[in-house]
Design an enzyme around this catalytic site. Structure first.
Site: not given
Ligand SMILES: Cc1cc2nc3c(=O)[nH]c(=O)nc-3n(C[C@H](O)[C@H](O)[C@H](O)COP(=O)(O)OP(=O)(O)OC[C@H]3O[C@@H](n4cnc5c(N)ncnc54)[C@H](O)[C@@H]3O)c2cc1C
Length: 603
Positions: A236, A256
């Site tokens: 990740h 995000r």
């Protein structure tokens, strides 16, 4: 003669995360007598940590979404190595599974109209993740376990399974011990469902919980199952990098999705520099458009920060390697900047990302409504696992099923965020349903006493040695080595060394010494986890070495491009008659024309 307690069930589920609980609820609903085993306490399985949400094409926020778009996104994300049938079932059934969860009491965030709210996530064309702030896994586990308890499922907490038992070819039960007292237990069962999660603890930097030692992968492998796609380990892009004690802890992609941007030390949004051709048409080419996308503008395309995880992770690594990283070896993830656009930005951050706000405040003394976070890649998810029948989830061993992160096929070379929680619901439920069907009208298999004696003797050996290494020393060395040699960027020579080093570590693991007794002895638990970690590490290294290309989560410095030849097969490993792994390149199953057409239309 060893002492052990015996318990009997029709269907036994190993694992109390989202997959295990979904399976247990469905098997019990079908009338089977169901037991669930878990290494940790009920409510503490790894799923509880899931943050961003569960992907399901309900179209509540953008009505253009449909199972077809979700299917195409999942296949594209997996670089077309996914099993198309699993991707199809997953996309078609996820909305119903989410609504079912809601009927059982899950309180999702809401749109103004009162529908389940859905958020943006990397690789998903439309806002698709149903969520509960950034604590979606907690709500999922709470709901499923409440439901399961009321259905009369037997829960056996803090029990570790050591081995699977077979009667001839078919499964007959499992043998393990309770972690509190160290006493052995035999669970006889007509069907067994593995829902044991991932392998992240094979690496030094990981977002995964202590439970993630690859037990289900290793148990299945030794019992004769095939393991698929083991080279695909997802890193990740955004784990915490500072302070060192919390390195690897996840920073959800939801940051995000809500407008957070990635910058290097020069303040540059570097993700705009490298947009892969496969995603060019769907990605914003300027900051303004990217911002509008995160705020729900349907005409805008997603910002490059929401490209797939494999790509974002490698871009971050490049920035760091080329000297443009943050002070502690990551890059900056900034959500505080949204205050320039939203007058109540600080409030929005706290409301939409409460766990992230507290995580950084408490662990790093950083207020994310004011300052950027420092983030870098962390080992996060295992795409590879037990090869199962796409419809029933049964593997090559009759009566043995697998679901959730320990199974494989849905995600191919790379998983999209949010597609795990939906995987757990869809395929956990399917495994439960089919295992109950399988167990119905079947007589329990017989158990071989000598197999139990051997497993118990092996488990107790670390106490009987008079000296030797600590299991922790071997575990740390393995984690360092995997991080360095079979990590985010891979090379043939290093992976060959890794396989050799694993063999040496295995010899050392066979000689570890554990002081004390069997009651709550963490050293003993680690000694018993070690063989599983070593097994999965070896299989990862062997598969990664065989895939001579870069695709999805698997990046090779010596083969940096995708290869058309390698697009045609999955790698499958099984244990050979001499006990060594046998690797096969298995051609992909032909996709039906109607699904091919969907993919073409969505390009
Ligand atoms: C921080 C974080 C955030 C995430 N956020 C998201 C998200 O927002 N959306 C998303 O889709 N995915 C997310 N993921 C991924 C997702 O959470 C996992 O892939 C998923 O929860 C795995 O569920 P599972 O049911 O397969 O296994 P788990 O929930 O891990 O459960 C495994 C169970 O197996 C038991 N077990 C293991 N070995 C044994 C053994 N030998 N004997 C007995 N029991 C055993 C464990 O005790 C546990 O009960 C996130 C992951 C992390 C780390």
């Amino acid at each position: 003669m060893i002492e052990y307690q015996t318990l009997e069930h029709d269907v036994l589920v190993i694992g109390a995360g989202g997959a295990g609980l979904s399976a247990a609820v469905k098997a019990s609903g079908a009338g089977a007598k169901v037991g669930v085993l878990s290494k940790s306490l009920l409510g503490k399985a790894h799923t509880v940590m899931a943050e961003g949400g569960v992907a399901a094409a309900m179209g509540n926020v953008d009505s253009r979404d449909s199972w077809k778009v979700h299917f195409a996104d999942t296949m594209r994300g997996g670089q077309y190595l996914n099993h198309w049938r699993m991707a199809q079932l997953h996309a078609q059934e996820a909305p119903d599974r989410v609504r079912e969860l809601e009927q059982w009491g899950a309180l999702f965030d809401r749109t103004k109209e009162g529908d389940i709210l859905q958020r943006n996530f990397g690789g998903h064309r439309y806002p698709r993740l149903a969520h509960v702030g950034d604590r979606t896994g907690l709500e999922m586990i709470r709901t499923l376990q409440d439901h399961g308890i009321h259905q009369g499922i037997d829960f056996h907490m803090e029990v570790t399974v050591l081995t699977l038992l077979k009667d001839g070819e078919r499964i007959a039960g499992v043998f393990g011990y309770d972690r509190e007292r160290g006493r052995f237990r035999l669970f006889r069962a007509k069907a067994v469902i593995l829902a044991t999660g991932g392998i992240g603890r094979a690496y030094k930097i990981t977002s995964n919980s202590w439970e993630y030692t690859g037990d289900g992968h290793a148990l299945a492998y030794h019992a004769g199952a095939e393991l698929l796609d083991m080279e695909f380990v997802q890193f990740h892009p955004t784990g915490m990098v500072w302070p060192p004690s919390v390195r690897g802890i996840l920073v959800t992609e939801g940051v995000r999705g809500e407008g957070g941007v990635l910058r290097n030390k020069e303040g540059k949004r570097f993700m705009f520099d490298d947009i892969p051709p496969l995603y060019k048409g769907q990605t914003a080419d300027n900051e303004e458009e990217g911002w509008r996308y995160t705020q729900g503008d349907k005409e805008a395309r997603r910002p490059p920060e929401l490209l797939t995880r494999d790509h974002v992770a490698r871009c971050i690594q490049r920035e760091v390697r080329e000297g443009r990283g943050s002070p502690h070896g990551g890059v900056f993830l900034d959500i505080a900047w949204i205050k320039e656009r939203l007058p109540n930005g600080a409030e929005v951050i706290k409301r939409k990302l409460p766990s992230m706000y507290h995580q950084f405040k408490q662990l790093g003394d950083i207020d994310i409504t004011k300052d950027p976070m420092e983030v870098g890649p962390t080992t996060h998810y295992m795409m590879g696992g037990v090869k199962v029948d796409p419809d029933s989830q049964m593997c090559a061993v009759p009566g043995l099923f697998a679901a959730g992160e320990c199974a494989a096929g849905l995600h191919g070379a790379n998983r999209l965020g949010g597609n795990s929680l939906s995987d757990l619901l869809v395929f956990g439920s399917r495994a439960g349903e089919y295992a109950a069907k399988y167990a119905k009208d079947l007589k329990a298999g017989s158990v071989d006493e000598t197999q139990l004696e051997a497993a118990a003797r092996l488990a107790l050996e670390p106490f009987e040695r008079t000296g030797g290494e600590s299991p922790y020393a071997v575990q740390y060395e393995l984690q360092d080595m995997m991080q360095e040699k079979v990590g985010i960027v891979r090379l043939e020579t290093e992976m060959t060394q890794a396989v050799e080093e694993i063999a040496k570590l295995r010899q050392r693991a066979d000689k570890v010494f554990v002081p004390g007794n069997r009651e709550y002895n963490n050293g003993w638990h680690t000694a018993l986890d070690l063989p599983n970690l070593l097994t999965v590490s070896e299989l990862i290294a062997r598969a990664a070495s065989d895939r001579k290309e870069s695709r999805g989560a698997h990046f090779r410095d010596d083969y940096p491009e995708k290869s058309a030849e390698c697009a045609k097969f999955n790698i499958v490993l099984h244990k050979g008659p001499d006990g060594r792994p046998v690797l096969t390149r298995t051609p992909l199953t032909e996709m039906p024309a109607d699904l091919k057409q969907i993919i073409e239309e969505m390009k």
